[in-house]
Design an enzyme around this catalytic site. Structure first.
Site, mmCIF file in Angstrom:
data_model
loop_
_atom_site.group_PDB
_atom_site.id
_atom_site.type_symbol
_atom_site.label_atom_id
_atom_site.label_comp_id
_atom_site.label_asym_id
_atom_site.label_seq_id
_atom_site.Cartn_x
_atom_site.Cartn_y
_atom_site.Cartn_z
ATOM 1 N N LYS A 261 0.850 -1.197 0.000
ATOM 2 C CA LYS A 261 0.000 0.000 0.000
ATOM 3 C C LYS A 261 0.883 1.244 0.000
ATOM 4 O O LYS A 261 1.947 1.243 0.608
ATOM 5 C CB LYS A 261 -0.857 0.029 1.267
ATOM 6 C CG LYS A 261 -2.002 -0.963 1.281
ATOM 7 C CD LYS A 261 -2.784 -0.834 2.588
ATOM 8 C CE LYS A 261 -3.810 -1.933 2.744
ATOM 9 N NZ LYS A 261 -4.926 -1.856 1.796
ATOM 10 N N ARG A 335 -10.225 -11.538 1.579
ATOM 11 C CA ARG A 335 -11.127 -12.541 0.992
ATOM 12 C C ARG A 335 -10.498 -13.928 1.030
ATOM 13 O O ARG A 335 -11.210 -14.926 1.060
ATOM 14 C CB ARG A 335 -11.517 -12.112 -0.434
ATOM 15 C CG ARG A 335 -10.385 -12.073 -1.409
ATOM 16 C CD ARG A 335 -10.730 -11.244 -2.639
ATOM 17 N NE ARG A 335 -10.860 -9.812 -2.329
ATOM 18 C CZ ARG A 335 -11.170 -8.868 -3.222
ATOM 19 N NH1 ARG A 335 -11.405 -9.202 -4.467
ATOM 20 N NH2 ARG A 335 -11.259 -7.608 -2.871
HETATM 21 ZN ZN LIG Z 1 -5.518 -5.682 1.880
#
Ligand SMILES: [Zn+2]
Length: 483
Positions: A261, A335
């Site tokens: 990120k 997920r």
């Molecule tokens: Zn993530």
């Protein structure tokens, strides 16, 4: 702490008087028979206080602080705005040094008193653990609130639930290196300790490997924290009655993995276990309220960190369900963790419904902003029931679609499916949800994407201060009580 009093006594240092525009016009005074009432009338008669939304007028009566607070037109009040206004009143600097406040409401109804309870417990909560405290400042301390209202039985549950919303927030707000998998396991064991209606299953690295939780283990393999799956089987109803499962995503920190990120997107990523925090706090609330339902509470706990062992973009990994997954992006890790836990819970515990809760996609923020949780479901009745609970508790949610054609969006050339879609990010929330749907067979399922609602990264939003919001606890509790 909140207490209830049948009438205003004026014996505390401070009083907070909420009045609507209409009440001020009619010169109605809730402080009847007391000097404070004369002072309030004088302020109204002289036109100093009109009762407009957010109007504040402080009075000193016999050395005590009495603050008149305007709510505006009664018809314009919403559950959210009422909580927000009451919160503002309680946090006024006039009460900085007051430990005790008598609160006089514009009306004594269940909804309004519940609004005070939530405005006080949820609204005035703040995360200041690492800030040096000023000795005489009571702003952040628990004040004693004396609500002038009849005591009704439903308030005790409202107080407990609000406190458990804050329980979830405490878990989210603290450092990621403190609230790690072992901390959450300890918290989990603490919640269920001595509770006879709960059986637990705790899976560590060895058990997870033996059971082939390949996806969850892949996410965690760049971390020095231990992976965990925590499951509590709560039997509040007849043991033969069906079970509903609540499953939470618990990424104690999400760096994004090798698809790192950027700066600006990572600083709040200790919030990536907000789903697990909601499930743990709901478990606690279920036990505290002795809810007569059968529920499976499950959390998948991992950390998405980086080192030489990190899982790699482009690799294909197979987990508990036996479905192979191409890793399109290591930041779509929630997920993967959920997929293994959902498939395992579905097969092992055979719940009749599965509801997962996760800070899953940035796309939900684009779609719905920060005020509504995204809800995706394969079952209309379940979705409707959850939306009803969301509306009833002012823990808002909005449904997004799941439809047959969406399945093509997570096709892979080299695996059964891919963890990112082929749509270049379009519809990221519904493609993420579609990925999860593949792991629960035909079981009625709903997914709450709380990536936009779990955390306030500013001063405040509605009646939440900066930091975690405890989203989901009230929805789940209301859902259990009414379904
Ligand atoms: Zn993530």
């Amino acid at each position: 702490m909140i207490q209830f009093r049948s009438a205003f006594k004026g014996d505390k240092k401070s009083a907070l008087v909420f009045m609507t525009l209409e009440q001020v016009k009619e010169k109605k005074c809730a402080l009847s028979g007391k000097k404070a009432c004369d002072a309030a009338r004088a302020a109204v008669s002289a036109g100093h206080f009109e009762g407009n939304k957010g109007d504040i007028f402080p009075l000193i009566v016999d050395g005590k602080m009495v603050v008149l607070f305007g709510l505006g037109k009664k018809a314009d009040l919403t559950p959210t705005s009422l909580r927000g206004l009451i919160r503002r009143g309680l946090l006024l600097s006039y009460f900085k040094k007051s430990a005790d406040i008598e609160v006089i409401l514009h009306e004594d109804t269940v909804d309004t008193v519940k609004a005070v309870i939530e405005a006080d417990i949820i609204g005035t909560y703040s995360w200041k653990k690492y800030i040096a405290k000023k000795a005489d400042d009571k702003t952040v301390e628990k004040k004693n609130i004396f609500v002038i209202a009849a005591l009704r039985p439903e308030y005790a549950a409202c107080i407990t639930t609000s406190e458990n919303v804050n329980f979830a927030r405490e878990l989210v707000n603290d450092n990621a290196d403190l609230v790690d998998s072992l901390y959450l396991e300890k918290t989990f064991r603490g919640i269920v300790k001595g509770v006879r209606s709960v059986e637990i299953e705790v899976l560590g690295r060895k058990e997870l490997a033996a059971k082939k939780f390949g996806l969850l283990l892949a996410v965690n393999q760049g971390s020095n924290k231990k992976p965990r799956v925590l499951i509590a089987k709560y039997t509040g109803a007849d043991k033969d009655a069906p079970y509903t499962a609540f499953i939470g995503k618990g990424l104690t920190f999400d760096s994004g993995g090798l698809n790192l990120k950027p700066t600006g997107s990572m600083e709040t990523m200790r919030e990536d276990m907000s789903g697990a925090a909601a499930v743990l706090a709901t478990l606690k609330n279920t036990i505290d309220l002795r809810i007569k339902k059968n529920i499976i509470f499950a959390c998948g706990i991992a950390e998405n960190a980086i080192d030489a062992n990190s899982y790699k973009p482009g690799d294909v990994i197979t987990g508990y369900a036996g479905i192979s997954v191409e890793i399109g992006n290591t930041d779509a890790e929630g997920r993967l963790v959920l997929a293994d836990v959902m498939a395992y819970v579905n097969k092992t515990y055979k719940p009749v419904k599965i509801i997962d809760i996760a800070t899953l996609t940035g796309a939900v923020v684009v779609a719905l902003g920060h005020d509504y949780t995204g809800l995706v479901s394969n079952n209309d009745a379940l979705a409707e029931a959850l939306l009803k609970s969301a509306a009833a508790t002012d823990d808002r949610a909005w449904r997004l679609p799941n439809y047959p054609e969406i399945k093509d969006s997570i096709k892979s050339k080299i695996a059964d499916i891919r963890n990112t879609s082929t749509l270049r990010g379009a519809g990221g929330t519904i493609t993420g949800a579609e990925f999860l749907r593949r792991f629960i067979g035909e079981t009625p399922w709903a997914h709450l994407d709380i990536a936009g609602t779990a955390f306030v990264d500013g001063d405040s939003r509605f009646y939440y201060g900066h930091g975690a919001t405890g989203v989901g606890v009230r929805i789940f509790t209301d859902y259990m009580l009414n379904n």
